[in-house]
Structures are given as structure tokens and as C-alpha cells.
Design an enzyme around this catalytic site. Structure first.
Site, PDB file in Angstrom:
ATOM      1  N   TYR A   3      82.174  22.263  47.876  1.00  0.00           N
ATOM      2  CA  TYR A   3      82.983  21.038  47.948  1.00  0.00           C
ATOM      3  C   TYR A   3      82.856  20.110  46.741  1.00  0.00           C
ATOM      4  O   TYR A   3      83.536  19.110  46.652  1.00  0.00           O
ATOM      5  CB  TYR A   3      82.654  20.245  49.228  1.00  0.00           C
ATOM      6  CG  TYR A   3      81.208  19.868  49.366  1.00  0.00           C
ATOM      7  CD1 TYR A   3      80.679  18.793  48.664  1.00  0.00           C
ATOM      8  CD2 TYR A   3      80.365  20.591  50.194  1.00  0.00           C
ATOM      9  CE1 TYR A   3      79.345  18.459  48.781  1.00  0.00           C
ATOM     10  CE2 TYR A   3      79.027  20.262  50.322  1.00  0.00           C
ATOM     11  CZ  TYR A   3      78.527  19.199  49.616  1.00  0.00           C
ATOM     12  OH  TYR A   3      77.203  18.878  49.721  1.00  0.00           O
ATOM     13  N   LYS A  26      66.880  21.895  57.823  1.00  0.00           N
ATOM     14  CA  LYS A  26      67.672  22.338  58.984  1.00  0.00           C
ATOM     15  C   LYS A  26      66.946  23.373  59.840  1.00  0.00           C
ATOM     16  O   LYS A  26      67.026  23.339  61.055  1.00  0.00           O
ATOM     17  CB  LYS A  26      69.005  22.940  58.516  1.00  0.00           C
ATOM     18  CG  LYS A  26      69.973  21.951  57.912  1.00  0.00           C
ATOM     19  CD  LYS A  26      71.278  22.657  57.598  1.00  0.00           C
ATOM     20  CE  LYS A  26      72.217  21.795  56.794  1.00  0.00           C
ATOM     21  NZ  LYS A  26      73.517  22.422  56.564  1.00  0.00           N
ATOM     22  N   GLY A  54      86.036  22.940  50.520  1.00  0.00           N
ATOM     23  CA  GLY A  54      84.857  22.629  51.326  1.00  0.00           C
ATOM     24  C   GLY A  54      84.772  21.188  51.802  1.00  0.00           C
ATOM     25  O   GLY A  54      83.987  20.883  52.702  1.00  0.00           O
ATOM     26  N   ASN A  97      71.566  20.507  62.211  1.00  0.00           N
ATOM     27  CA  ASN A  97      72.020  19.571  61.166  1.00  0.00           C
ATOM     28  C   ASN A  97      72.312  18.180  61.718  1.00  0.00           C
ATOM     29  O   ASN A  97      72.599  17.264  60.953  1.00  0.00           O
ATOM     30  CB  ASN A  97      73.250  20.112  60.426  1.00  0.00           C
ATOM     31  CG  ASN A  97      74.525  19.896  61.197  1.00  0.00           C
ATOM     32  OD1 ASN A  97      74.531  19.923  62.426  1.00  0.00           O
ATOM     33  ND2 ASN A  97      75.626  19.681  60.505  1.00  0.00           N
ATOM     34  N   ALA A 133      74.818  28.558  55.710  1.00  0.00           N
ATOM     35  CA  ALA A 133      76.190  28.151  56.034  1.00  0.00           C
ATOM     36  C   ALA A 133      76.975  29.331  56.610  1.00  0.00           C
ATOM     37  O   ALA A 133      77.742  29.170  57.569  1.00  0.00           O
ATOM     38  CB  ALA A 133      76.872  27.616  54.780  1.00  0.00           C
ATOM     39  N   ARG A 152      75.390  39.672  48.557  1.00  0.00           N
ATOM     40  CA  ARG A 152      74.670  40.274  47.424  1.00  0.00           C
ATOM     41  C   ARG A 152      73.471  41.065  47.936  1.00  0.00           C
ATOM     42  O   ARG A 152      73.342  42.253  47.661  1.00  0.00           O
ATOM     43  CB  ARG A 152      74.243  39.140  46.481  1.00  0.00           C
ATOM     44  CG  ARG A 152      73.567  39.592  45.238  1.00  0.00           C
ATOM     45  CD  ARG A 152      73.282  38.419  44.333  1.00  0.00           C
ATOM     46  NE  ARG A 152      72.460  37.405  45.002  1.00  0.00           N
ATOM     47  CZ  ARG A 152      72.053  36.273  44.425  1.00  0.00           C
ATOM     48  NH1 ARG A 152      72.405  36.006  43.183  1.00  0.00           N
ATOM     49  NH2 ARG A 152      71.312  35.405  45.077  1.00  0.00           N
ATOM     50  N   GLY A 166      78.821  35.992  51.853  1.00  0.00           N
ATOM     51  CA  GLY A 166      77.583  35.215  51.940  1.00  0.00           C
ATOM     52  C   GLY A 166      76.915  35.455  53.280  1.00  0.00           C
ATOM     53  O   GLY A 166      77.590  35.802  54.266  1.00  0.00           O
ATOM     54  N   ALA A 167      75.586  35.306  53.290  1.00  0.00           N
ATOM     55  CA  ALA A 167      74.839  35.497  54.545  1.00  0.00           C
ATOM     56  C   ALA A 167      73.689  34.498  54.628  1.00  0.00           C
ATOM     57  O   ALA A 167      72.682  34.757  55.268  1.00  0.00           O
ATOM     58  CB  ALA A 167      74.325  36.938  54.622  1.00  0.00           C
ATOM     59  N   ASP A 183      77.894  22.350  61.725  1.00  0.00           N
ATOM     60  CA  ASP A 183      78.457  22.985  60.520  1.00  0.00           C
ATOM     61  C   ASP A 183      79.533  24.021  60.861  1.00  0.00           C
ATOM     62  O   ASP A 183      80.608  24.044  60.253  1.00  0.00           O
ATOM     63  CB  ASP A 183      77.357  23.684  59.716  1.00  0.00           C
ATOM     64  CG  ASP A 183      76.571  22.716  58.842  1.00  0.00           C
ATOM     65  OD1 ASP A 183      77.109  21.655  58.488  1.00  0.00           O
ATOM     66  OD2 ASP A 183      75.411  23.035  58.524  1.00  0.00           O
TER      67      ASP A 183
HETATM   68  P1  NAP Z   1      71.793  29.528  51.176  1.00  0.00           P
HETATM   69  O1  NAP Z   1      71.283  29.635  52.566  1.00  0.00           O
HETATM   70  O2  NAP Z   1      70.836  29.385  50.060  1.00  0.00           O
HETATM   71  O3  NAP Z   1      72.691  30.867  50.911  1.00  0.00           O
HETATM   72  C1  NAP Z   1      73.245  31.108  49.637  1.00  0.00           C
HETATM   73  C2  NAP Z   1      74.216  32.274  49.711  1.00  0.00           C
HETATM   74  O4  NAP Z   1      74.865  32.398  48.434  1.00  0.00           O
HETATM   75  C3  NAP Z   1      73.545  33.629  49.983  1.00  0.00           C
HETATM   76  O5  NAP Z   1      74.423  34.447  50.714  1.00  0.00           O
HETATM   77  C4  NAP Z   1      73.350  34.170  48.550  1.00  0.00           C
HETATM   78  O6  NAP Z   1      73.269  35.578  48.491  1.00  0.00           O
HETATM   79  C5  NAP Z   1      74.641  33.715  47.912  1.00  0.00           C
HETATM   80  N1  NAP Z   1      74.568  33.642  46.448  1.00  0.00           N
HETATM   81  C6  NAP Z   1      73.893  32.728  45.701  1.00  0.00           C
HETATM   82  N2  NAP Z   1      74.089  32.972  44.394  1.00  0.00           N
HETATM   83  C7  NAP Z   1      74.874  34.077  44.301  1.00  0.00           C
HETATM   84  C8  NAP Z   1      75.416  34.824  43.229  1.00  0.00           C
HETATM   85  N3  NAP Z   1      75.185  34.474  41.946  1.00  0.00           N
HETATM   86  N4  NAP Z   1      76.205  35.887  43.514  1.00  0.00           N
HETATM   87  C9  NAP Z   1      76.465  36.240  44.793  1.00  0.00           C
HETATM   88  N5  NAP Z   1      75.979  35.581  45.864  1.00  0.00           N
HETATM   89  C10 NAP Z   1      75.191  34.510  45.616  1.00  0.00           C
HETATM   90  O7  NAP Z   1      72.828  28.326  51.012  1.00  0.00           O
HETATM   91  P2  NAP Z   1      73.804  27.700  52.136  1.00  0.00           P
HETATM   92  O8  NAP Z   1      73.122  26.560  52.776  1.00  0.00           O
HETATM   93  O9  NAP Z   1      74.343  28.808  52.964  1.00  0.00           O
HETATM   94  O10 NAP Z   1      74.961  27.061  51.205  1.00  0.00           O
HETATM   95  C11 NAP Z   1      75.869  27.878  50.486  1.00  0.00           C
HETATM   96  C12 NAP Z   1      76.958  26.995  49.869  1.00  0.00           C
HETATM   97  O11 NAP Z   1      77.686  26.332  50.892  1.00  0.00           O
HETATM   98  C13 NAP Z   1      76.450  25.871  48.955  1.00  0.00           C
HETATM   99  O12 NAP Z   1      77.343  25.763  47.882  1.00  0.00           O
HETATM  100  C14 NAP Z   1      76.538  24.630  49.817  1.00  0.00           C
HETATM  101  O13 NAP Z   1      76.740  23.451  49.060  1.00  0.00           O
HETATM  102  C15 NAP Z   1      77.775  24.966  50.631  1.00  0.00           C
HETATM  103  N6  NAP Z   1      77.831  24.257  51.933  1.00  0.00           N
HETATM  104  C16 NAP Z   1      78.944  23.526  52.196  1.00  0.00           C
HETATM  105  C17 NAP Z   1      79.032  22.874  53.406  1.00  0.00           C
HETATM  106  C18 NAP Z   1      80.249  22.033  53.678  1.00  0.00           C
HETATM  107  O14 NAP Z   1      80.217  21.237  54.609  1.00  0.00           O
HETATM  108  N7  NAP Z   1      81.329  22.216  52.961  1.00  0.00           N
HETATM  109  C19 NAP Z   1      78.009  22.969  54.351  1.00  0.00           C
HETATM  110  C20 NAP Z   1      76.883  23.755  54.061  1.00  0.00           C
HETATM  111  C21 NAP Z   1      76.806  24.401  52.822  1.00  0.00           C
HETATM  112  P3  NAP Z   1      71.844  36.340  48.693  1.00  0.00           P
HETATM  113  O15 NAP Z   1      71.567  36.331  50.175  1.00  0.00           O
HETATM  114  O16 NAP Z   1      72.108  37.692  48.170  1.00  0.00           O
HETATM  115  O17 NAP Z   1      70.822  35.554  47.913  1.00  0.00           O
END
Ligand code: NAP
Length: 288
Positions: A225, A66, A245, A88, A141, A161, A137-138, A113
Site C-alpha cells: 500500500y 501479531k 493495498g 491484529n 498476510a 518462493r 506469498g505464504a 486483516d
Molecule cells: P511476511 O510474513 O514477512 O511474508 C513475506 C512474504 O513475501 C513471504 O511469502 C515471502 O516469501 C515473500 N517475499 C519476500 N521477498 C520476496 C522476494 N524477493 N521474492 C518473492 N517473494 C518474496 O510479511 P507479511 O506480514 O505477510 O506482509 C507482506 C506484505 O503485505 C508487506 O508488504 C506488508 O506491508 C503488506 N501488508 C499489507 C496489509 C494491508 O492492509 N494492505 C496488511 C498486512 C501486510 P518467503 O516465504 O519465500 O520468504
């Protein structure tokens, strides 16, 4: 002629987009088929230009492509996708030359998204404008959500975090960043609570929010999801509005579908296709 659509990513085997979009094509009688393609980061440009040359109807991009897409020279990225820093959805259109001859294929990049998340909230009757929204989260997504909800007039707090990432994202949307240790207080002050982390994807991940803090006036949205998370079951027990989700996945897909086809997406059909596939996976896992 059958038009080909697809999602590029790596890994990609478990993508729910093919059953979701193929169900939508069938429901509307559109001659389209949607496949998942494993494409690695260094191959992204070749794959997109190849798809354009072969007359693909449209593409989705997922992890880890992405952000990479923004580097492509001939991709016209729209304002929201540029702000978010991720593409996306890709659409193709042919400019017509003299006598109607095709002389250039425009390749445009979008991000659906954040809008998908917004529609998931609004579809559940949640008012976003003027609401106090807590995003946990940051990552990618969370960025899409923060920009889209900010555009819609929400008052945004972000807890993460790695706290510096929360501060940086919050600063770019006029919100405030916090540590996860502030969550108890933030939850009590929020109208809408969104988990935009990957916590909850795996059974046993546990809770970031104590269930007793959730009240019936809250709207709780967990963008995970693949399973019903503890956060969603706690929200239901508290009598809060609970949104999983799947709805964000469906609405981001619906937005992409509408960009490609110009037709209104059959959201109910798409949701059913995703939930059926998830249910089948659960049964297969239980059955070993
Ligand atoms: P990403 O860019 O890797 O970001 C991951 C986020 O999760 C960061 O804020 C990270 O914190 C936090 N995190 C991971 N493990 C953690 C823990 N043990 N404790 C606390 N915080 C934690 O991933 P992303 O693309 O944003 O996706 C995040 C989630 O959203 C995934 O589950 C993905 O499947 C879901 N998602 C869903 C959709 C949908 O359409 N429903 C679309 C996109 C994504 P740090 O910054 O501190 O590492």
C-alpha cells in the site's frame, strides 16, 4: 472523557493507522484519540495489561507482535485469529460484579486483516465465492487472506518462493501449493490474482508476473500500500479490475473500529486520510 486507542509495534513511526482512525473519530464526533506506541516483543504483555488497566478503548498490533499475542494467557482469542495464528485487533470490556462494580477486564483478540482483504475485493465488485484465486506469498498476510477467502468459498492456489510454506498453507485451507516458476500457467487459469508478498514495496523491485499475461477478465489485488506497484499499473493497462493495498488497510481498520465503537466506520473518510498521508509522504520525499 476522551478514550485512548492505539497501535503497538516496532518499528511503528510510519504507521498510517493514527491519521486513519483519528479522521474517523472526528467524522463521527466520537471523543477518541489514536496514537502509535513503540512496543517491543518482550514488553507486549505489560503494554496490553497496562492499556487495559488505564481504560484504553482498543488496540491494534502490528509487526512483530501479531503472532506473539497468542502467547498471552489472559487474551481470549477468537476462532479466526486462532486459525490464522495472529491477532491484529484487541478489544477490552469490563464484566460487571455485584452492584455494578467492575471486577474483571476481558481482553479479546481478533484478526481483521483477512476480512479487510475480503471487503476490499467485494467493495471493488469482485465475486469471491467459487472463484479461482491465486495468492502469491505464504507469510502472515497471505495466511489471513487464505483463511478468510476459504471461508468465503474461493478455490485457492498459493505460490511462494519457499515452496514448502506454500504447500503447508495450501494444505490448511484445502488448496494447492506451487512454486513461483509456475506463475505464468497459474495466472492464465485464475480469476483473481493477489500479491501478498512484500515485492513492490520498493521502487525497482520489478515484476513477478509478466504484464502481458494479465487480461481484462482478471481482478488483480496487490496488498502493498505504500506506492502504486508495477503489478497494479500493469493490471490497469490490461483493463483488469485493479485494487491496491490501501483498501485492505482501510477495511481492516474499519472492522477494528466497529468492534471497538459499535458504530459503522466512515470508510470513505478513512480512505481519504490514508491517501492524503501517503501523498504528503511522496511530496516530502521528492522535495528531499
Ligand atoms: P511476511 O510474513 O514477512 O511474508 C513475506 C512474504 O513475501 C513471504 O511469502 C515471502 O516469501 C515473500 N517475499 C519476500 N521477498 C520476496 C522476494 N524477493 N521474492 C518473492 N517473494 C518474496 O510479511 P507479511 O506480514 O505477510 O506482509 C507482506 C506484505 O503485505 C508487506 O508488504 C506488508 O506491508 C503488506 N501488508 C499489507 C496489509 C494491508 O492492509 N494492505 C496488511 C498486512 C501486510 P518467503 O516465504 O519465500 O520468504
Amino acid at each position: 472523557m476522551m478514550r485512548v486507542f492505539g497501535v503497538f509495534g516496532d518499528p511503528i513511526e510510519h504507521s498510517l493507522s493514527p491519521p486513519m482512525h483519528n479522521a474517523a473519530f472526528r467524522a463521527l464526533g466520537i471523543k477518541g484519540c489514536y496514537h502509535a506506541f513503540r512496543v517491543s516483543r518482550p514488553r507486549l504483555a505489560d503494554a496490553i495489561y497496562g492499556a487495559a488497566a488505564m481504560g484504553f478503548g482498543g488496540l491494534n498490533l502490528t509487526i512483530p507482535l501479531k503472532e506473539e499475542a497468542l502467547r498471552l494467557e489472559s487474551l481470549e482469542v477468537d476462532d479466526l485469529a486462532r486459525e490464522i495464528g495472529a491477532v491484529n485487533t484487541i478489544s477490552f470490556s469490563a464484566d460487571k460484579g455485584e452492584g455494578g462494580a467492575e471486577y474483571r477486564i476481558r481482553i479479546q483478540g481478533h484478526n481483521t486483516d483477512g476480512r479487510g482483504a475480503l471487503l476490499a475485493l467485494q467493495g471493488a465488485g469482485v465475486r469471491v465465492r467459487g472463484s479461482r484465486v491465486l495468492i502469491i506469498g505464504a507469510g502472515g498476510a497471505a495466511r489471513a487472506l487464505a483463511y478468510s477467502l476459504d471461508r468465503e468459498g474461493a478455490e485457492i492456489s498459493i505460490a511462494n518462493r519457499k515452496v514448502q510454506r506454500a504447500h503447508d498453507l495450501a494444505a490448511s485451507v484445502g488448496g494447492t501449493g506451487f512454486r513461483l516458476s509456475d506463475l505464468d500457467r497459474l495466472v492464465s487459469q485464475a480469476d483473481v490474482i493477489i500479491n501478498a508478498t512484500s515485492v513492490g514495496m520498493r521502487e525497482g523491485d520489478g515484476r513477478m508476473i509478466d504484464g502481458h499475461l494479465l487480461k481484462s477478465h482478471h481482478a488483480v489485488f496487490d496488498i502493498v500500500y505504500n506506492r502504486e506497484t508495477e503489478l497494479i499499473s500493469d493490471a490497469r493497462s490490461a483493463g483488469a479490475v485493479a485494487i491496491d493495498g490501501v483498501m485492505m488497510l482501510v477495511y481492516q481498520g474499519a472492522e477494528a473500529f466497529e468492534i471497538w465503537t459499535g458504530r459503522r466506520a466512515p470508510v470513505d473518510v478513512m480512505e481519504r486520510a490514508v491517501r492524503e498521508r501517503l501523498e504528503k509522504r511522496r511530496r516530502d520525499e521528492v522535495g528531499g
